[in-house]
Design a protein around this motif. Sequence first.
Motif, mmCIF file in Angstrom:
data_model
loop_
_atom_site.group_PDB
_atom_site.id
_atom_site.type_symbol
_atom_site.label_atom_id
_atom_site.label_comp_id
_atom_site.label_asym_id
_atom_site.label_seq_id
_atom_site.Cartn_x
_atom_site.Cartn_y
_atom_site.Cartn_z
ATOM 1 N N ALA A 5 51.475 -0.585 51.580
ATOM 2 C CA ALA A 5 50.282 0.090 52.076
ATOM 3 C C ALA A 5 50.004 1.369 51.273
ATOM 4 O O ALA A 5 48.860 1.643 50.903
ATOM 5 N N VAL A 6 51.055 2.129 50.989
ATOM 6 C CA VAL A 6 50.881 3.354 50.205
ATOM 7 C C VAL A 6 50.439 3.009 48.784
ATOM 8 O O VAL A 6 49.581 3.679 48.210
ATOM 9 N N ALA A 9 46.756 2.087 48.839
ATOM 10 C CA ALA A 9 45.918 3.273 48.999
ATOM 11 C C ALA A 9 45.862 4.089 47.714
ATOM 12 O O ALA A 9 44.803 4.591 47.329
ATOM 13 N N SER A 10 46.994 4.218 47.029
ATOM 14 C CA SER A 10 46.989 4.996 45.787
ATOM 15 C C SER A 10 46.216 4.280 44.686
ATOM 16 O O SER A 10 45.603 4.925 43.841
ATOM 17 N N VAL A 12 43.546 2.494 45.172
ATOM 18 C CA VAL A 12 42.135 2.688 45.483
ATOM 19 C C VAL A 12 41.715 4.114 45.160
ATOM 20 O O VAL A 12 40.647 4.359 44.606
ATOM 21 N N MET A 13 42.585 5.086 45.480
ATOM 22 C CA MET A 13 42.233 6.492 45.280
ATOM 23 C C MET A 13 42.312 6.903 43.808
ATOM 24 O O MET A 13 41.548 7.748 43.367
#
Length: 114
Positions: A5-6, A9-10, A12-13
């Motif tokens: 999950a992390v 998210a990273s 995408v960011m």
Amino acid sequence: MTAYAVMGASSVMLPGLPDLAWAPASCFVVGALGWLWWTARGRGAAPGDALALAGLGLLLLAVRVVALYPWLRLPAPAVYLGGGFLQTAALALLTVVLAVVGRRDLVAAEPGVS
């Protein structure tokens, strides 16, 4: 699952700076700190738990160094490299602490072993 999950998210960011070692290493740092906090409060743990975490820390430290090495020759943002170096230092420190705690726990469990 948290590492995935992390990592998602990273990605995408920061789509321009993919770093596959960032998420697992960050999750290990948080998990190892949580485990140390848990055992420091007097909660029980098996004698080999700390050594198992130290072994995982060594593997993640190797992955972190290998992932960071190519970026040293490229013009990368200072924040990116600084974060990588900080994470590498945290992994190294936690691995050493876990190895020391693991040895202490094994000696306490088996007094004849030194």
